[in-house]
Design a protein around this motif. Structure first.
Motif, PDB file in Angstrom:
ATOM      1  N   PRO A   1       9.966  30.679 -28.053  1.00 46.60           N
ATOM      2  CA  PRO A   1       9.941  32.113 -28.796  1.00 46.60           C
ATOM      3  C   PRO A   1      11.177  32.424 -29.098  1.00 46.60           C
ATOM      4  N   GLY A   2      11.491  33.106 -30.023  1.00 49.70           N
ATOM      5  CA  GLY A   2      12.629  33.465 -30.474  1.00 49.70           C
ATOM      6  C   GLY A   2      13.509  34.259 -29.764  1.00 49.70           C
ATOM      7  N   GLY A   3      12.995  35.333 -28.738  1.00 46.58           N
ATOM      8  CA  GLY A   3      13.780  36.094 -28.204  1.00 46.58           C
ATOM      9  C   GLY A   3      14.382  35.484 -27.144  1.00 46.58           C
TER      10      GLY A   3
ATOM     11  N   ASN B   1       2.254  36.413 -51.795  1.00 47.79           N
ATOM     12  CA  ASN B   1       1.255  35.700 -51.394  1.00 47.79           C
ATOM     13  C   ASN B   1       0.573  36.278 -50.220  1.00 47.79           C
ATOM     14  N   ILE B   2       0.793  37.405 -49.735  1.00 43.83           N
ATOM     15  CA  ILE B   2       0.180  37.971 -48.646  1.00 43.83           C
ATOM     16  C   ILE B   2      -0.587  39.223 -48.879  1.00 43.83           C
ATOM     17  N   ILE B   3      -1.643  39.141 -48.227  1.00 44.98           N
ATOM     18  CA  ILE B   3      -2.516  40.425 -48.284  1.00 44.98           C
ATOM     19  C   ILE B   3      -2.622  41.099 -46.843  1.00 44.98           C
TER      20      ILE B   3
ATOM     21  N   LYS C   1       9.780  30.317 -37.435  1.00 42.43           N
ATOM     22  CA  LYS C   1       9.928  28.893 -36.910  1.00 42.43           C
ATOM     23  C   LYS C   1       8.557  28.348 -36.767  1.00 42.43           C
ATOM     24  N   THR C   2       7.558  28.797 -36.402  1.00 40.05           N
ATOM     25  CA  THR C   2       6.245  28.055 -36.106  1.00 40.05           C
ATOM     26  C   THR C   2       5.532  27.875 -37.532  1.00 40.05           C
ATOM     27  N   ALA C   3       5.822  29.043 -38.403  1.00 38.90           N
ATOM     28  CA  ALA C   3       5.347  28.761 -39.850  1.00 38.90           C
ATOM     29  C   ALA C   3       5.902  27.669 -40.565  1.00 38.90           C
ATOM     30  N   PHE C   4       6.999  27.459 -40.421  1.00 36.95           N
ATOM     31  CA  PHE C   4       7.897  26.477 -40.884  1.00 36.95           C
ATOM     32  C   PHE C   4       7.358  24.925 -40.572  1.00 36.95           C
TER      33      PHE C   4
ATOM     34  N   TYR D   1      11.572  33.600 -48.349  1.00 39.73           N
ATOM     35  CA  TYR D   1      12.202  33.959 -49.924  1.00 39.73           C
ATOM     36  C   TYR D   1      10.902  34.564 -50.876  1.00 39.73           C
ATOM     37  N   ASP D   2       9.710  34.063 -50.336  1.00 44.51           N
ATOM     38  CA  ASP D   2       8.519  34.722 -51.166  1.00 44.51           C
ATOM     39  C   ASP D   2       8.521  36.416 -51.074  1.00 44.51           C
ATOM     40  N   GLU D   3       8.924  36.908 -50.050  1.00 43.34           N
ATOM     41  CA  GLU D   3       8.779  38.252 -49.990  1.00 43.34           C
ATOM     42  C   GLU D   3       9.464  38.999 -51.262  1.00 43.34           C
TER      43      GLU D   3
ATOM     44  N   ARG E   1       0.253  32.608 -34.472  1.00 46.69           N
ATOM     45  CA  ARG E   1       0.621  33.674 -33.468  1.00 46.69           C
ATOM     46  C   ARG E   1       1.894  33.862 -32.879  1.00 46.69           C
ATOM     47  N   PRO E   2       2.824  34.671 -32.577  1.00 42.05           N
ATOM     48  CA  PRO E   2       4.030  34.710 -31.802  1.00 42.05           C
ATOM     49  C   PRO E   2       3.995  33.752 -30.901  1.00 42.05           C
ATOM     50  N   THR E   3       5.059  32.735 -30.682  1.00 48.16           N
ATOM     51  CA  THR E   3       4.883  31.618 -29.751  1.00 48.16           C
ATOM     52  C   THR E   3       5.423  32.333 -28.358  1.00 48.16           C
TER      53      THR E   3
ATOM     54  N   SER F   1       7.645  29.364 -46.296  1.00 49.33           N
ATOM     55  CA  SER F   1       6.531  28.408 -45.700  1.00 49.33           C
ATOM     56  C   SER F   1       5.383  28.605 -46.607  1.00 49.33           C
ATOM     57  N   ILE F   2       5.309  29.885 -47.248  1.00 51.35           N
ATOM     58  CA  ILE F   2       3.843  29.885 -48.015  1.00 51.35           C
ATOM     59  C   ILE F   2       4.057  29.883 -49.636  1.00 51.35           C
ATOM     60  N   GLY F   3       5.247  30.144 -49.815  1.00 49.96           N
ATOM     61  CA  GLY F   3       5.402  30.262 -51.353  1.00 49.96           C
ATOM     62  C   GLY F   3       5.019  31.540 -52.046  1.00 49.96           C
TER      63      GLY F   3
ATOM     64  N   GLY G   1      16.145  29.997 -33.953  1.00 52.75           N
ATOM     65  CA  GLY G   1      16.053  31.080 -34.858  1.00 52.75           C
ATOM     66  C   GLY G   1      15.548  32.174 -33.832  1.00 52.75           C
ATOM     67  N   GLY G   2      15.756  33.558 -34.529  1.00 47.57           N
ATOM     68  CA  GLY G   2      15.481  34.442 -34.276  1.00 47.57           C
ATOM     69  C   GLY G   2      13.915  35.014 -33.912  1.00 47.57           C
ATOM     70  N   VAL G   3      13.548  36.083 -33.135  1.00 51.86           N
ATOM     71  CA  VAL G   3      12.335  36.451 -33.049  1.00 51.86           C
ATOM     72  C   VAL G   3      11.496  36.562 -34.513  1.00 51.86           C
TER      73      VAL G   3
HETATM   74  N1  GTP Z   1       6.503  36.318 -46.646  1.00 55.84           N
HETATM   75  C1  GTP Z   1       6.427  35.376 -45.632  1.00 55.84           C
HETATM   76  N2  GTP Z   1       6.415  35.778 -44.224  1.00 55.84           N
HETATM   77  C2  GTP Z   1       6.349  34.762 -43.494  1.00 55.84           C
HETATM   78  C3  GTP Z   1       6.797  33.473 -43.593  1.00 55.84           C
HETATM   79  N3  GTP Z   1       6.922  32.657 -42.365  1.00 55.84           N
HETATM   80  C4  GTP Z   1       6.548  33.694 -41.359  1.00 55.84           C
HETATM   81  N4  GTP Z   1       6.387  34.789 -42.134  1.00 55.84           N
HETATM   82  C5  GTP Z   1       6.051  36.028 -41.297  1.00 55.84           C
HETATM   83  O1  GTP Z   1       6.916  36.066 -40.093  1.00 55.84           O
HETATM   84  C6  GTP Z   1       6.025  36.087 -39.072  1.00 55.84           C
HETATM   85  C7  GTP Z   1       6.529  35.344 -37.872  1.00 55.84           C
HETATM   86  O2  GTP Z   1       6.284  34.056 -38.360  1.00 55.84           O
HETATM   87  P1  GTP Z   1       6.416  32.970 -37.165  1.00 55.84           P
HETATM   88  O3  GTP Z   1       6.295  31.633 -37.810  1.00 55.84           O
HETATM   89  O4  GTP Z   1       5.445  33.134 -36.237  1.00 55.84           O
HETATM   90  O5  GTP Z   1       7.772  33.097 -36.612  1.00 55.84           O
HETATM   91  P2  GTP Z   1       8.621  32.540 -35.216  1.00 55.84           P
HETATM   92  O6  GTP Z   1       9.923  32.287 -35.480  1.00 55.84           O
HETATM   93  O7  GTP Z   1       7.737  31.563 -34.734  1.00 55.84           O
HETATM   94  O8  GTP Z   1       8.155  33.838 -34.263  1.00 55.84           O
HETATM   95  P3  GTP Z   1       8.273  33.823 -32.450  1.00 55.84           P
HETATM   96  O9  GTP Z   1       7.393  32.626 -32.178  1.00 55.84           O
HETATM   97  O10 GTP Z   1       7.742  35.026 -32.349  1.00 55.84           O
HETATM   98  O11 GTP Z   1       9.623  33.772 -32.279  1.00 55.84           O
HETATM   99  C8  GTP Z   1       4.541  35.625 -39.506  1.00 55.84           C
HETATM  100  O12 GTP Z   1       3.561  36.236 -38.826  1.00 55.84           O
HETATM  101  C9  GTP Z   1       4.655  36.247 -40.966  1.00 55.84           C
HETATM  102  O13 GTP Z   1       4.141  37.569 -40.874  1.00 55.84           O
HETATM  103  C10 GTP Z   1       6.893  33.207 -44.984  1.00 55.84           C
HETATM  104  O14 GTP Z   1       7.373  31.899 -45.461  1.00 55.84           O
HETATM  105  N5  GTP Z   1       6.815  33.990 -45.889  1.00 55.84           N
END
Ligand code: GTP
Ligand code: MG
Length: 321
Positions: A119-121, A281-283, A25-28, A197-199, A74-76, A263-265, A19-21
């Motif tokens: 890394p997404g890029g 769900n974010i501060i 992905k990592t949060a998933f 989706y939670d945004e 952190r960004p991958t 990922s966080i709901g 997926g994109g930057v």
């Molecule tokens: N609101 C919300 N923000 C999210 C969610 N998942 C990720 N984010 C935001 O998106 C940012 C990037 O998420 P990552 O999981 O690091 O994304 P990635 O695709 O692994 O990014 P790279 O490794 O830099 O390519 C996070 O730091 C959060 O700010 C989510 O489920 N909800």
């Protein structure tokens, strides 16, 4: 018409993700283990373990950051390979016909998921890189794909488009050159995940596709494609509209499934529950990383993985329910 088997080499059935930057992905990945632990109903009893030491410690680190430190990954910056085993609840042993009083031992479905988290890029850059090569190899080798699309990245559609376009072109040129796949489509199953989706602004945009009859709102799977189309149509970038066409031209229609994920709901107050006027769900802490506000409620995180598993291993995992 019978479609070609997605699994011509059964020993290489891993799932690859891209997926994109910053598409999530990592949060998933971090959220997946939380989701599996909490699953109820038809998906209850699943768990995920690392298939090697590195994957195991990564799994713990990602989960701890999300649940205890309440921070996003952190960004991958390097391609990281995870080998995880997803184990399901054991099925009741079948009776053996020659001795009806006996049963085969109960068996738990086991699926190896090899996730290459890059890394997404990578695909946004045109030059060759070892990581890009590795990621393409994993897309070619796998038969299940997870593609993450961030609907909240205004102005970044061209990055998402490039990521999809370049990756698909490279995978197609490696897989469709000979006569193995005569119908000119890639053999993979693909879960297209529209993330974050939670945004609050995404929740608003998804309003007309949302099911409010649950503890937390959710876009049902049969609405997810229409919602994705709406997200793309709203974007001013002319490439946005091509994204869905690109996906549907490369894969068999019956092998694409759309999911609206988080990922966080949303935030749910421990006493009062979800409040549609206060869903985030974010501060934001000035000068610091964002913090996760309350409990993590993964939405549609394990579902794409279990769907792919069922499609790839219908015998051990049962058909789609
Ligand atoms: N609101 C919300 N923000 C999210 C969610 N998942 C990720 N984010 C935001 O998106 C940012 C990037 O998420 P990552 O999981 O690091 O994304 P990635 O695709 O692994 O990014 P790279 O490794 O830099 O390519 C996070 O730091 C959060 O700010 C989510 O489920 N909800
Ligand atoms: Mg990452």
């Amino acid at each position: 018409m019978a479609l070609p088997s997605p699994n011509p080499t059964p020993h290489e059935p891993d799932i690859a993700m891209w997926g994109g930057v910053g598409s999530g992905k990592t949060a998933f990945l971090a959220s997946l283990s939380v989701a599996l632990n909490r699953a109820e109903g038809a998906n209850e009893g699943w768990r995920i373990i690392g298939a090697d030491d590195v994957s195991n410690s990564e799994l713990t680190r990602l989960r701890t950051n999300l649940l205890e430190h309440r921070i996003f990954p952190r960004p991958t910056d390097v391609l990281t390979s995870y080998n995880w085993l997803v184990i399901g609840p054991p099925t009741r042993g079948r009776r053996v016909w020659w001795a009806p009083w006996k049963r085969h031992p109960a068996r738990a479905p086991k699926i190896t998921f090899s996730f290459l988290d890059g890394p997404g890029g990578l695909f946004g850059k045109s030059e060759y890189s070892v990581s890009k090569e590795e990621l393409i190899k994993s897309l070619v080798k796998s038969r299940g794909l997870i593609y993450l699309f961030d609907p909240d990245r205004r102005g970044q559609i061209s990055d998402a488009f490039k990521n999809l376009d370049v990756a698909l072109r490279e995978v197609e040129s490696q897989m469709l050159g000979d006569d193995k796949y005569l119908d000119g489509k890639l053999p993979h199953y693909i879960a297209v995940c529209i993330t974050k989706y939670d945004e609050p602004n995404i929740l608003r945009l998804a309003e007309e596709y949302t099911d409010h009859g649950l503890e937390l709102p959710r876009v049902p799977d049969d609405q997810a494609r229409d919602f994705f189309r709406e997200v793309l149509a709203r974007d001013l970038d002319q490439n946005a509209g091509i994204i869905m066409r690109l996906l549907e031209a490369s894969f068999h229609e019956s092998r694409i499934k759309y999911f609206v994920t988080s990922s966080i709901g949303m935030y749910a107050d421990p006493d009062k529950g979800f409040d549609p006027d206060d869903p985030s769900n974010i501060i934001d802490v000035p000068g610091q990383d964002q913090k996760i506000r309350g409990a993590v409620h993964p939405i549609n995180i394990m579902e794409p993985v279990i769907w792919l598993g069922r499609m790839l291993y219908p015998k051990t995992m049962g058909r789609e329910r």
